[in-house]
Design a protein around this motif. Structure first.
Motif, PDB file in Angstrom:
ATOM      1  N   UNK C 200       0.759  -1.156  -0.014  1.00 15.61           N
ATOM      2  CA  UNK C 200      -0.022   0.083  -0.116  1.00 15.61           C
ATOM      3  C   UNK C 200       0.986   1.194   0.011  1.00 15.61           C
ATOM      4  N   UNK C 201       1.851   1.522   0.623  1.00 10.51           N
ATOM      5  CA  UNK C 201       2.618   2.403   1.086  1.00 10.51           C
ATOM      6  C   UNK C 201       3.463   3.216  -0.162  1.00 10.51           C
ATOM      7  N   UNK C 202       3.337   4.570   0.063  1.00 12.88           N
ATOM      8  CA  UNK C 202       4.242   5.375  -0.672  1.00 12.88           C
ATOM      9  C   UNK C 202       5.486   5.150   0.029  1.00 12.88           C
ATOM     10  N   UNK C 203       5.374   5.426   1.474  1.00 10.63           N
ATOM     11  CA  UNK C 203       6.715   5.557   2.079  1.00 10.63           C
ATOM     12  C   UNK C 203       6.338   4.634   3.428  1.00 10.63           C
ATOM     13  N   UNK C 204       7.156   3.735   4.096  1.00 11.80           N
ATOM     14  CA  UNK C 204       6.857   3.120   5.264  1.00 11.80           C
ATOM     15  C   UNK C 204       7.691   3.552   6.488  1.00 11.80           C
ATOM     16  N   UNK C 205       6.915   3.823   7.554  1.00 12.95           N
ATOM     17  CA  UNK C 205       7.950   4.059   8.755  1.00 12.95           C
ATOM     18  C   UNK C 205       7.887   2.933   9.567  1.00 12.95           C
ATOM     19  N   UNK C 206       9.134   2.159   9.728  1.00  8.86           N
ATOM     20  CA  UNK C 206       9.300   1.066  10.563  1.00  8.86           C
ATOM     21  C   UNK C 206       9.587   1.447  12.235  1.00  8.86           C
ATOM     22  N   UNK C 211      10.545   4.095  19.052  1.00 13.44           N
ATOM     23  CA  UNK C 211      11.381   4.544  18.173  1.00 13.44           C
ATOM     24  C   UNK C 211      11.307   4.424  16.663  1.00 13.44           C
ATOM     25  N   UNK C 212      11.324   5.361  15.864  1.00 11.64           N
ATOM     26  CA  UNK C 212      11.545   5.147  14.352  1.00 11.64           C
ATOM     27  C   UNK C 212      12.944   4.366  14.089  1.00 11.64           C
ATOM     28  N   UNK C 213      12.728   3.194  13.328  1.00  7.15           N
ATOM     29  CA  UNK C 213      13.781   2.323  12.832  1.00  7.15           C
ATOM     30  C   UNK C 213      14.496   2.856  11.650  1.00  7.15           C
ATOM     31  N   UNK C 214      13.459   3.156  10.686  1.00  6.94           N
ATOM     32  CA  UNK C 214      13.828   3.303   9.333  1.00  6.94           C
ATOM     33  C   UNK C 214      12.648   4.201   8.456  1.00  6.94           C
ATOM     34  N   UNK C 226      17.804  -0.633   7.712  1.00  7.13           N
ATOM     35  CA  UNK C 226      18.898   0.177   8.255  1.00  7.13           C
ATOM     36  C   UNK C 226      19.452  -0.677   9.313  1.00  7.13           C
ATOM     37  N   UNK C 227      18.709  -1.581   9.964  1.00  5.84           N
ATOM     38  CA  UNK C 227      19.407  -2.178  11.093  1.00  5.84           C
ATOM     39  C   UNK C 227      18.747  -3.829  11.190  1.00  5.84           C
ATOM     40  N   UNK C 228      19.333  -4.358  12.041  1.00  4.79           N
ATOM     41  CA  UNK C 228      18.869  -5.672  12.220  1.00  4.79           C
ATOM     42  C   UNK C 228      17.396  -6.130  12.395  1.00  4.79           C
ATOM     43  N   UNK C 229      16.963  -5.171  13.138  1.00  2.84           N
ATOM     44  CA  UNK C 229      15.415  -5.091  13.603  1.00  2.84           C
ATOM     45  C   UNK C 229      14.474  -5.042  12.268  1.00  2.84           C
ATOM     46  N   UNK C 230      14.897  -4.189  11.259  1.00  2.49           N
ATOM     47  CA  UNK C 230      13.974  -3.787  10.096  1.00  2.49           C
ATOM     48  C   UNK C 230      14.273  -5.130   9.285  1.00  2.49           C
ATOM     49  N   UNK C 231      15.552  -5.562   9.166  1.00  2.12           N
ATOM     50  CA  UNK C 231      15.936  -6.701   8.344  1.00  2.12           C
ATOM     51  C   UNK C 231      15.114  -7.942   8.737  1.00  2.12           C
ATOM     52  N   UNK C 232      14.892  -8.048   9.973  1.00  2.00           N
ATOM     53  CA  UNK C 232      14.272  -9.301  10.635  1.00  2.00           C
ATOM     54  C   UNK C 232      12.802  -9.198  10.488  1.00  2.00           C
TER      55      UNK C 232
END
Lengths: 342, 293, 354
Positions: C200-206, C211-214, C226-232
């Motif tokens: 759906x997204x134009x942009x995603x905020x993880x 705290x915003x990860x990416x 950007x980090x292991x959290x987002x990767x996982x």
């Protein structure tokens, strides 16, 4: 919800409680420290043919004026609390010194007005409450086993003793146990004792009041338990059956634990309501052999002549302290639950 | 339920039915008996010879020429002006129910929607107030009310009954409101409502069953009250219950107990009708507080 | 239509921080997805924008106004709730009309607007029903219609699909995408489902733990976590993450050795690669280990092996078969590898990658 909105919504309710519940408690505290004025006496010398005689009589006008100027009465400190009608410090000390044994001591103390009222109130509370729970649970189990179409009428009839005005309910029973009423007359015939009267003996009066109490409150316990039985955890019951539990083990290990919170709820409400037992004593006209704390306050307030505000207030304070002690475990528990949730 | 009753032995079933019959007799018979007896004369209802007289109405027949008589009712309603008390009770209960519900729905709603700590404390204070015997508060009212000159009026009794019932009312409504998802108020507020509009337009329509149930209990509390009305109302403003109590004092002496019996039956009728029509609500109301345990 | 700005927005409860100094600019007409596990603060962020939650710190701008203290009704927003928040006592028609009614929109326009909104979500046949008589999907569409009927400047959607079954979720997702394309209203959408976010997204905020990860487009987040959290969190399956060491350009871990990492600093590091980038080697390969499990997905087969404590999954062609326990080699060329700091989890760019 923002604080301001919250206040706007709660305000009427909070004000009502503040003005008519919290303030009266303050008023009770203040009143309990005062006592009625003594009547103003005037001494007049009355001289007749046989010499002069000093006579004193009540100056009604001065007394009324004093009452009007200082409606609270005169300051008495904790005097009212300690007098014979309340904690009876002196009498208890004497009884302690003179009593031949613990039984004698309790009998002596038990004949003092406040301890007498406290004794009945506690006895009533702690006899009626468990009996209500047991009877209510039994009715619930029995009604649950009835076929569907009779449940409605049975519940209807069962609600009546609870819904009835306490004073009226006790009057109805009072007339029936009258020596000339259906139950009173039947009992006389049954025991073949034409002088048997449930009203005459203090013990029988106590029992009558407690029977009334159970009759009045059992429907409440019944309805709550009955509702609880409708929400039994079927999965657990079925797995208990598969695990080999018989009927009574299922009641013991599944049904009772499920109903336990409800039993605590009913028990708590009953504790509060039974501690204020009052109307049946008026209805059964039983003030001579059984008084409760509430009844003692009522008689002070309705005493012929002027109401005994100080005395009523002191008893009220002691009653409030009593209810706080009774409620303390519950409040502590609720607080712990709240802390855990937040 | 089927799990519990499955394979019930006939013996168990018989015991249950016997027990229930006994209980029903205990619960309902006193009312039937008193209703029947209220149409007799005192000599029958309190018969010195045989309580069976109350069934057949021997004295009633002898005294009035019929097995049933409305004398008690006439005496209570007309001679002793019980109708005044009926009107007073109507006024008091009516106002108490309406005001209690108005205050209670607002307060209960706020409490159910607030997560603040003080909301919890208000509920606890209400619980303690709920536990307090009403008569202890009365000894606080009486003297100030005398001094302020507000003693004896119906409006005073109404306000006091409203306040005394508030703790119970807000607890009950609070638990009803908590069963309504917060999403509902929040969508209403996003859709353009103020908090109060959301309450009035969205929450109250959903809450009607709970409001009716709580109203029933407010009614019962006001209708059944003896302590407040007996102490706070003057003779001419008495409601039914204290009026009946004062009958007891005077009629016993004059041999007019049947006045009191008739008055008692009259006062019981509305309660019967109430249970008849609102049985379901009463049952749900009694359990509402318990569900949360 | 409006832009939204969050400036250092925080939400704190006694002893707990729900959202920590979040800053974000949302463009006019953008479809922004807040993505994260439950309790990460995404719903709280949305509720602060809606005005349903007070803001502990910072500023929220909608258009050219600071809305911190504004009531929800004054923020010109519409919201779709997870459990829909339909009014049970009103018909579908009245539900959709409600925002117009309470906002005193001229009466004569109501009918036309309600009918248009209902038509957009294909609800025309159910207007007289009560919500209780509708299926989950229909209720969801009533909630959507109620949101669009007023044409607000911002749409907020709080996990609107999570109460639907899997099949309905896909079709409703498409419908939401299409609605946004048609209305072009700035939309903030909260979900814990990364597929919804990606589609759906134009942009995603993880987000995680307040705290915003990416922040980035779906492809940026997928290609360069950007980090292991987002990767996982992103991708299905999520990226394989294996802890090991780099010594002079060679990564080693249990059962694993990757060469050709010249320019990477020495020391402990977390290596990540996606199952769909790797493959089974005929001979050799960077990982050689016994097969731990073998799953048939229909369109592919998934082979999993153990590298120390970590499990590594590899997507293979759908007709690939291998016995559990049999040795297998897996190709993980340096070009598909992502590297993350072993301690902080932050991404480390390696110069050799394209």
């Amino acid at each position: 919800m923002p604080h301001r909105t919250f206040i706007a919504f709660i305000l009427p309710s909070a004000l009502a409680m503040l003005i008519f519940i919290a303030l009266p408690i303050v008023s009770v505290v203040v009143q309990s420290l005062f006592i009625e004025h003594e009547r103003v006496m005037v001494t007049a010398e009355n001289c007749g043919p046989f010499g002069c005689k000093k006579e004193s009589h009540v100056d009604e006008a001065a007394t009324a004026e004093l009452r009007r100027d200082q409606p609270l009465g005169r300051f008495n400190g904790l005097g009212t609390y300690l007098d014979r009608k309340h904690l009876a410090a002196k009498e208890v000390r004497e009884a302690f010194a003179e009593a031949s044994g613990p039984i004698d001591f309790l009998t002596r103390v038990g004949s003092l007005p406040l301890y007498k009222a406290l004794g009945f109130t506690l006895a009533y509370t702690f006899v009626v409450t468990p009996l209500v729970l047991i009877l209510g649970f039994m009715i619930a189990l029995a009604v649950n086993a009835l076929p569907y179409f009779v449940k409605g009428p049975v519940i209807f009839a069962s609600l009546l003793p609870m819904i009835i005005t306490p004073l009226i309910g006790s009057l109805i029973l009072f007339w029936m146990i009258d020596a000339n009423g259906i139950i009173g007359a039947s009992l006389q015939a049954l025991f073949n004792d034409p002088d048997l009267s449930l009203k005459a003996s203090p013990t029988l009066t106590w029992i009558t009041l407690m029977v009334y109490g159970v009759w009045h409150s059992a429907p409440f316990a019944f309805v709550v338990f009955y509702a609880g039985l409708q929400t039994l955890p079927h999965d657990t019951l079925e797995s208990a059956m598969i695990d080999g539990a018989n009927r009574f083990e299922r009641i013991r290990f599944v049904v009772l634990p499920h109903l336990m919170p409800l039993a605590i709820f009913v028990g708590l409400i009953q504790l509060m309501d039974n501690f204020r037992v009052f109307e049946p004593i008026v209805g059964f006209n039983a003030g001579a052999s059984a008084t409760s704390l509430s009844y003692a306050i009522y008689t002070d307030l309705r005493s012929t002549g002027a109401p005994l505000f100080g005395s009523a207030a002191a008893t009220s304070m002691l009653t409030i302290i009593g209810i706080c002690i009774l409620m303390a475990p519950v409040l502590v528990r609720t607080w712990r639950d709240f802390k855990r949730r937040h | 339920m089927s799990v519990l009753t499955a394979k019930t032995s006939p013996w168990m079933r018989g015991a249950a039915i016997g027990f229930i019959t006994l209980w029903l007799l205990m619960a309902a018979f006193p009312f039937v008996w008193t209703l029947w007896g209220s149409f007799k004369v005192q000599g029958d209802f309190f018969s010195r010879q045989d309580w069976l007289n109350a069934l057949y109405g021997v004295q009633t027949l002898a005294e009035t020429g019929s097995s049933f008589t409305g004398r008690g009712y006439y005496g209570a309603w007309v001679e002793r002006e019980f109708w005044r008390s009926v009107i007073n009770t109507g006024i008091v209960t009516g106002f108490v129910v309406v005001i209690s519900l108005t205050f209670g729905t607002l307060g209960g709603y706020a409490l159910s929607r607030s997560t603040a700590r003080y909301a919890f404390w208000i509920l606890i204070a209400a619980l303690i107030f709920r536990a307090m015997p009403h008569i202890t508060l009365l000894s606080g009212y009486l003297l100030p009310f005398f001094q302020l000159g507000v003693w004896g009026y119906l409006s005073t009794a109404i306000i006091v009954l409203v306040a005394i019932n508030q703790p119970f009312t807000i607890w009950m409504l609070n638990s009803f409101f908590q069963t309504i998802p917060k999403d509902l108020d929040e969508s209403a507020m996003v859709d353009g409502c103020s908090r109060f509009q959301a309450f009035r337009l969205v929450i109250i329509p959903v809450m009607w069953p709970g409001v009716i149930t709580t109203g029933l209990f407010s009614f019962l509390l006001a209708y059944n009250d003896f302590a407040v009305t007996a102490v706070l109302l003057s003779q001419e403003n008495q409601t039914m219950v204290p009026k009946i109590a004062s009958f007891m004092g005077s009629t016993q002496v004059q041999g007019n107990v049947m006045f009191a019996v008739s008055a008692v039956v009259s006062a019981t009728v509305p309660l019967f009708i109430l249970v008849l029509f609102f049985q379901r609500h009463i049952v749900s109301g009694l359990t509402a507080g318990a569900v949360k345990g | 239509m409006a832009t939204i700005s969050l400036k250092n927005v925080s939400k704190k409860w006694a002893g707990f921080t729900g959202v920590d100094a979040l800053s974000l600019d949302i463009a006019d007409g953008e479809f922004l997805v807040l993505l994260g596990p439950s309790g990460c603060g995404k719903t709280t962020t949305m509720r602060m924008i809606a005005g349903l939650e007070t803001i502990s710190d910072g500023e929220i701008w909608i258009g050219d106004r600071v809305v911190n203290t504004l009531e929800p009704k004054d923020r010109d927003i519409a919201m779709v709730f997870q459990s829909y928040g339909l009014y049970p006592t009103m018909s579908v028609y009245e539900n959709i009309r409600f925002p117009l009614r309470v906002r005193k929109v001229p009466r004569e326009t109501h009918h036309e607007r309600v009918m248009r909104a209902a038509a957009m979500v294909e609800l025309g046949d159910f207007l007289e029903r009560r919500p209780a008589a509708l299926s989950g999907g229909q209720r969801q569409r009533v909630a959507l219609a109620r949101a669009i009927v007023r044409q607000p400047t911002v749409f907020l959607m709080d996990e609107p699909l999570s109460n639907l079954d899997a099949k309905l979720r896909v079709s409703t997702r498409a419908q939401i995408k299409n609605l946004h394309h048609e209305l072009k209203t700035t939309t903030i959408y909260v979900t814990h489902d990364q597929i919804e976010a990606m589609t759906l997204a134009d942009r995603v905020v993880v987000m995680n733990r307040g705290i915003v990860q990416q922040v980035g487009t779906p492809m940026q987040i997928y290609d360069r976590p950007a980090n292991t959290f987002v990767a996982g969190f992103i991708g299905s399956p999520a990226m394989n993450l294996i802890e090991g060491d780099i010594r002079s350009g060679v990564f080693t871990a249990t059962n694993m050795r990757v060469e050709g990492l010249a320019g990477m600093p020495d020391g402990p590091v977390t290596l990540g690669f996606r199952a769909e980038d790797a493959g089974v080697a005929d001979r050799g390969g960077q990982i050689s280990a016994p097969v731990y499990s073998m799953e048939l997905l229909g369109d592919a087969s998934m082979v999993t092996v153990q590298c120390g404590k970590a499990l590594a999954a590899v997507k293979t062609p759908k007709d690939f078969r291998i016995a559990i326990g049999a040795p297998v080699g897996i190709t993980v060329p340096a070009s598909i590898c992502h590297f993350f700091d072993a301690r902080s989890g932050h991404r480390i760019e390696h110069p050799g990658k394209d």
